[in-house]
Scaffold this motif. Structure first.
Motif, PDB file in Angstrom:
ATOM      1  N   THR A   1       3.826  14.687  -8.953  1.00  0.00           N
ATOM      2  CA  THR A   1       4.557  15.385  -8.161  1.00  0.00           C
ATOM      3  C   THR A   1       4.767  13.861  -7.855  1.00  0.00           C
ATOM      4  OG1 THR A   1       2.504  15.213  -6.408  1.00  0.00           O
ATOM      5  CG2 THR A   1       3.486  17.204  -7.321  1.00  0.00           C
ATOM      6  N   ILE A   2       4.076  12.711  -7.978  1.00  0.00           N
ATOM      7  CA  ILE A   2       4.127  11.389  -7.790  1.00  0.00           C
ATOM      8  C   ILE A   2       4.002  10.353  -8.606  1.00  0.00           C
ATOM      9  CG2 ILE A   2       3.078   9.302  -6.273  1.00  0.00           C
ATOM     10  CD1 ILE A   2       1.324  11.788  -5.010  1.00  0.00           C
ATOM     11  N   ASP A   3       5.291  10.255  -8.297  1.00  0.00           N
ATOM     12  CA  ASP A   3       6.091   8.623  -8.903  1.00  0.00           C
ATOM     13  C   ASP A   3       4.817   8.152  -9.464  1.00  0.00           C
ATOM     14  OD1 ASP A   3       9.531   9.578  -8.679  1.00  0.00           O
ATOM     15  OD2 ASP A   3       7.855  10.624 -10.638  1.00  0.00           O
TER      16      ASP A   3
ATOM     17  N   PRO B   1       4.085   8.519  -0.199  1.00  0.00           N
ATOM     18  CA  PRO B   1       3.260  10.088  -0.895  1.00  0.00           C
ATOM     19  C   PRO B   1       1.924  10.699  -0.334  1.00  0.00           C
ATOM     20  CG  PRO B   1       3.556   8.303  -2.282  1.00  0.00           C
ATOM     21  CD  PRO B   1       3.421   7.510  -0.862  1.00  0.00           C
ATOM     22  N   VAL B   2       1.926  11.613   0.053  1.00  0.00           N
ATOM     23  CA  VAL B   2       0.749  12.473   0.197  1.00  0.00           C
ATOM     24  C   VAL B   2       0.564  14.165  -0.436  1.00  0.00           C
ATOM     25  CG1 VAL B   2      -1.081  13.423   2.238  1.00  0.00           C
ATOM     26  CG2 VAL B   2       0.177  11.324   2.714  1.00  0.00           C
ATOM     27  N   VAL B   3      -0.411  13.817  -1.060  1.00  0.00           N
ATOM     28  CA  VAL B   3      -1.196  15.237  -1.703  1.00  0.00           C
ATOM     29  C   VAL B   3      -2.086  16.146  -0.296  1.00  0.00           C
ATOM     30  CG1 VAL B   3      -2.170  16.373  -3.183  1.00  0.00           C
ATOM     31  CG2 VAL B   3      -0.582  14.813  -3.753  1.00  0.00           C
TER      32      VAL B   3
ATOM     33  N   MET C   1       0.370  -1.309   0.186  1.00  0.00           N
ATOM     34  CA  MET C   1       0.059  -0.021  -0.003  1.00  0.00           C
ATOM     35  C   MET C   1       0.847   1.340  -0.381  1.00  0.00           C
ATOM     36  SD  MET C   1      -3.021  -1.617  -0.035  1.00  0.00           S
ATOM     37  CE  MET C   1      -3.334  -2.424   0.589  1.00  0.00           C
ATOM     38  N   ALA C   2       2.820   1.166   0.524  1.00  0.00           N
ATOM     39  CA  ALA C   2       2.780   1.984   1.085  1.00  0.00           C
ATOM     40  C   ALA C   2       2.929   3.423  -0.346  1.00  0.00           C
ATOM     41  CB  ALA C   2       4.460   1.839   1.607  1.00  0.00           C
ATOM     42  N   ASP C   3       3.263   1.774  -1.601  1.00  0.00           N
ATOM     43  CA  ASP C   3       3.398   3.461  -2.837  1.00  0.00           C
ATOM     44  C   ASP C   3       2.889   4.014  -3.363  1.00  0.00           C
ATOM     45  OD1 ASP C   3       3.479   0.259  -5.705  1.00  0.00           O
ATOM     46  OD2 ASP C   3       2.315   1.002  -3.655  1.00  0.00           O
ATOM     47  N   LYS C   4       0.746   3.796  -2.917  1.00  0.00           N
ATOM     48  CA  LYS C   4       0.199   4.329  -4.070  1.00  0.00           C
ATOM     49  C   LYS C   4      -0.325   5.980  -3.019  1.00  0.00           C
ATOM     50  CE  LYS C   4      -2.428   0.477  -4.206  1.00  0.00           C
ATOM     51  NZ  LYS C   4      -4.014  -0.443  -5.205  1.00  0.00           N
ATOM     52  N   PRO C   5      -0.540   6.814  -3.611  1.00  0.00           N
ATOM     53  CA  PRO C   5      -0.535   8.111  -3.388  1.00  0.00           C
ATOM     54  C   PRO C   5      -1.902   8.127  -2.399  1.00  0.00           C
ATOM     55  CG  PRO C   5      -1.138   8.003  -5.184  1.00  0.00           C
ATOM     56  CD  PRO C   5      -0.500   6.657  -5.330  1.00  0.00           C
ATOM     57  N   SER C   6      -1.739   8.303  -0.912  1.00  0.00           N
ATOM     58  CA  SER C   6      -3.075   9.362  -0.316  1.00  0.00           C
ATOM     59  C   SER C   6      -3.177  10.456  -0.773  1.00  0.00           C
ATOM     60  CB  SER C   6      -2.574   9.012   1.108  1.00  0.00           C
ATOM     61  OG  SER C   6      -2.758   7.701   0.883  1.00  0.00           O
ATOM     62  N   ILE C   7      -4.833  11.022  -0.553  1.00  0.00           N
ATOM     63  CA  ILE C   7      -5.156  12.412  -0.799  1.00  0.00           C
ATOM     64  C   ILE C   7      -5.665  12.775   0.875  1.00  0.00           C
ATOM     65  CG2 ILE C   7      -6.908  14.497  -1.392  1.00  0.00           C
ATOM     66  CD1 ILE C   7      -6.445  12.353  -3.832  1.00  0.00           C
ATOM     67  N   VAL C   8      -5.357  13.825   1.265  1.00  0.00           N
ATOM     68  CA  VAL C   8      -5.551  13.843   2.535  1.00  0.00           C
ATOM     69  C   VAL C   8      -6.141  15.170   2.357  1.00  0.00           C
ATOM     70  CG1 VAL C   8      -4.770  14.764   4.974  1.00  0.00           C
ATOM     71  CG2 VAL C   8      -3.769  13.120   4.100  1.00  0.00           C
TER      72      VAL C   8
ATOM     73  N   LEU D   1     -10.700   3.868  -0.771  1.00  0.00           N
ATOM     74  CA  LEU D   1     -11.263   4.781  -0.345  1.00  0.00           C
ATOM     75  C   LEU D   1      -9.894   4.974   0.800  1.00  0.00           C
ATOM     76  CD1 LEU D   1     -14.988   3.697   0.509  1.00  0.00           C
ATOM     77  CD2 LEU D   1     -13.600   6.131  -1.004  1.00  0.00           C
ATOM     78  N   LEU D   2      -9.497   3.439   0.775  1.00  0.00           N
ATOM     79  CA  LEU D   2      -7.980   3.435   1.910  1.00  0.00           C
ATOM     80  C   LEU D   2      -6.787   4.709   1.298  1.00  0.00           C
ATOM     81  CD1 LEU D   2      -6.995   1.661   3.972  1.00  0.00           C
ATOM     82  CD2 LEU D   2      -5.786   0.868   2.074  1.00  0.00           C
ATOM     83  N   HIS D   3      -7.189   5.563   0.858  1.00  0.00           N
ATOM     84  CA  HIS D   3      -6.172   6.237   0.330  1.00  0.00           C
ATOM     85  C   HIS D   3      -6.862   7.593   0.412  1.00  0.00           C
ATOM     86  CE1 HIS D   3      -3.302   3.846  -0.557  1.00  0.00           C
ATOM     87  NE2 HIS D   3      -3.701   2.709  -0.776  1.00  0.00           N
TER      88      HIS D   3
END
Length: 233
Positions: free
Chosen positions: A231-233, A64-66, A1-8, A34-36
């Motif tokens: 911004t996220i590879d 990574p987080v946007v 999961m860590a390589d998938k971007p999250s949006i906060v 939804l997890l991200h």
């Protein structure tokens, strides 16, 4: 999961995390799990309190987080966005203060149309007059939606308006800005000035109210996804 971007998502004054509901639904429709997707519920008691709550949320996220802020939420992401896993900042009709600036200072420099529809109560909280909420905050939403927002509005402590940013994260993080040209809560020209100052990778102007996150979720999600892609590879 860590390589998938999250949006906060970080809300502003007079609303909670649920103000992002249409953005959440649209992002999920586009394939974001939804997890991200995360929406912070800030207390609106001080910039320090809100920044700390947002910081804790971001630190719980692996990868990574946007970071996206609406209205006063822009001050919050400015204060917290220097965290190492934050890759970009997205401002949605939002304050983007410089060091030593507060939302209150920026508001007084260029008062918006609905400035006098904000009133304090006897406990030091600030409210938008319920019968003015539609015209002040969300004139491009239905009367019924604005009525629900007016009754469920989350009032900030008056003193929070005067809390200044310390080190602005937009100086070191890629930023994106959406201007609401019909905004009556943050003057559109103030938004344009803040947008120009942070030198965003992209500025989008929408003929929207302050509640652009609810009235124009498709365009807001377009901007968020641009930040993710760039911004996220």
């Amino acid at each position: 999961m860590a390589d998938k971007p999250s949006i906060v998502l970080v809300h502003g004054f007079w609303g909670g995390a649920a103000h992002w509901s249409r953005v959440v639904v649209e992002l999920h429709r586009r394939g974001h799990e939804l997890l991200h997707l995360h929406a912070v519920e800030n207390p609106l008691t001080s910039l320090a309190d809100d920044a700390e709550r947002t910081r804790k949320m971001v630190c719980q996220v692996e990868g990574p987080v946007v970071l996206v802020g609406h209205s006063y939420g822009g001050a919050v992401i400015t204060e917290t966005g220097d965290l190492p896993n934050v890759t970009a900042l997205v401002y949605v009709a939002a304050f983007a203060p410089d060091a030593g600036e507060s939302p209150g200072q920026l508001t007084q420099e260029r008062p918006p149309a609905a400035f006098y529809d904000i009133v304090p109560d006897s406990d030091g909280y600030l409210w938008i007059k319920p019968d003015s909420f539609h015209g002040s905050f969300a004139q491009d939403l239905s009367v019924e939606e604005a009525q629900a927002m007016a009754v469920t509005q989350k009032a900030p402590l008056d003193s929070t308006f005067g809390d200044a940013v310390t080190v602005p994260a937009w100086r070191v993080k890629p930023s994106y800005y959406q201007v609401s040209t019909e905004d009556r809560m943050i003057h559109p020209d103030s938004q344009r000035r803040m947008a120009a100052r942070i030198n965003p990778r992209k500025t989008v102007e929408l003929d929207a109210s302050h509640a652009s996150l609810a009235s124009r979720p498709v365009e807001i999600c377009d901007l968020i996804e641009l930040a993710v892609r760039e911004t996220i590879d």
